[in-house]
Design an enzyme around this catalytic site. Sequence first.
Site, PDB file in Angstrom:
ATOM      1  N   LYS A  52       0.841  -1.205   0.000  1.00 13.19           N
ATOM      2  CA  LYS A  52       0.000   0.000   0.000  1.00 13.19           C
ATOM      3  C   LYS A  52       0.873   1.250   0.000  1.00 13.19           C
ATOM      4  O   LYS A  52       0.638   2.191  -0.760  1.00 13.19           O
ATOM      5  CB  LYS A  52      -0.926  -0.002   1.229  1.00 13.19           C
ATOM      6  CG  LYS A  52      -2.060  -1.004   1.106  1.00 13.19           C
ATOM      7  CD  LYS A  52      -2.826  -1.191   2.407  1.00 13.19           C
ATOM      8  CE  LYS A  52      -3.866  -2.296   2.237  1.00 13.19           C
ATOM      9  NZ  LYS A  52      -4.508  -2.704   3.487  1.00 13.19           N
ATOM     10  N   GLN A  96      -4.504  -1.337   9.734  1.00 11.95           N
ATOM     11  CA  GLN A  96      -4.440  -2.653   9.096  1.00 11.95           C
ATOM     12  C   GLN A  96      -5.054  -3.705  10.019  1.00 11.95           C
ATOM     13  O   GLN A  96      -4.657  -3.841  11.171  1.00 11.95           O
ATOM     14  CB  GLN A  96      -2.974  -3.009   8.778  1.00 11.95           C
ATOM     15  CG  GLN A  96      -2.791  -4.318   8.036  1.00 11.95           C
ATOM     16  CD  GLN A  96      -3.392  -4.295   6.629  1.00 11.95           C
ATOM     17  OE1 GLN A  96      -3.304  -3.297   5.918  1.00 11.95           O
ATOM     18  NE2 GLN A  96      -4.024  -5.388   6.234  1.00 11.95           N
ATOM     19  N   ASP A 119     -10.645   3.536   4.391  1.00 14.41           N
ATOM     20  CA  ASP A 119     -10.983   2.114   4.282  1.00 14.41           C
ATOM     21  C   ASP A 119     -12.505   1.921   4.297  1.00 14.41           C
ATOM     22  O   ASP A 119     -12.995   0.820   4.052  1.00 14.41           O
ATOM     23  CB  ASP A 119     -10.356   1.356   5.463  1.00 14.41           C
ATOM     24  CG  ASP A 119      -9.683   0.070   5.036  1.00 14.41           C
ATOM     25  OD1 ASP A 119      -9.616  -0.182   3.820  1.00 14.41           O
ATOM     26  OD2 ASP A 119      -9.222  -0.680   5.920  1.00 14.41           O
TER      27      ASP A 119
END
Length: 298
Positions: A52, A96, A119
């Site tokens: 990422k 994460q 997200d």
Amino acid sequence: MANILDGKATAAAVRDELKERVDRLREAGTVPRLVVLLVGEDPASQVYVRNKGKAARKIGIDGETLELPATISQTELEARVRELGDDPSVHGILVQLPLPKGLDEERVVRCIPPSKDVDGLHPVNVGDLARGTPAFAPCTPAGCVELLVRHGVEIAGRHVVIVGRSNLVGRPLASLLLLKGARGDASTTVCHSRSRNLADIVRQGDIVVAAVGRPNTITADMVRPGAVVVDVGINRIDDPSAKGGSRLVGDVDYDAVADVASWITPVPGGVGPMTIAMLLANTVQAAEAHAGSALVRS
Ligand SMILES: NC(=O)c1ccc[n+]([C@@H]2O[C@H](COP(=O)([O-])OP(=O)(O)OC[C@H]3O[C@@H](n4cnc5c(N)ncnc54)[C@H](OP(=O)(O)O)[C@@H]3O)[C@@H](O)[C@H]2O)c1
């Protein structure tokens, strides 16, 4: 033999477009900044986070990783997320998942301001999507839709059968596909481990999305000839003939299903690269909103 829904090439095209938007932002004095929090040392998470950051930096986003020990307390982790939330130079925050045992993911995600939740997992963003007015869509479902749209696969009016009902993939994908407009307007069915007659339901799908986490869940006899098959699953299986003794497969029995489907995603190289591209798209969108520019979503 099915056509390939090429996630690698499509993600590259998305990134090229985003780079132009990043260049414009930088010229106007805003450097888009994404901070990914990595807690603990899970090897798969380390790889995802590295990818990422790399993808972000490649298009001019300041992509940073904040590495925190697995021993961090809930209070300290929430404080770190809130600090980033208050920092005006940070446009996107991603925690994460999964977090190490003992840390409450739900509470941590709630500490991210919805305007920086790239997200798309904060309850406010989940709620807005469910109500049909999304701000940030979760990256994997958004990647599935983008992949279909960019290959000219019609979604509107078709029956999409999604196997998997997680908050990360199955549920938000159903919400996206129910949005009004050409990228939505689908009829959706969501299946899970308690669904009866899974094969019969999947056979009704014009488009089938597998998001289960179990190899060979979708076999050729479950797929209607000509259906479109999107494989979200990522599973590592033993293979003595492969480098390192293992390889990645999806949830779909790829070779057999490719014989009956009209379109299919490979694993790897399908949904995975699209997920990262959508994270970058959400970050650029957040930075544009912050910079006060028009929110233009293609
Ligand atoms: N490509 C990417 O970028 C990307 C991103 C995210 C996830 N993934 C992969 O996608 C897969 C799914 O991820 P997830 O986070 O959604 O997983 P998850 O939270 O474990 O959810 C799996 C879903 O599959 C259902 N399921 C399990 N066994 C089943 C069966 N035999 N028949 C029908 N449904 C079954 C479960 O049903 P219940 O709800 O009844 O338990 C659950 O709803 C994983 O392999 C993950 O690694 C890939």
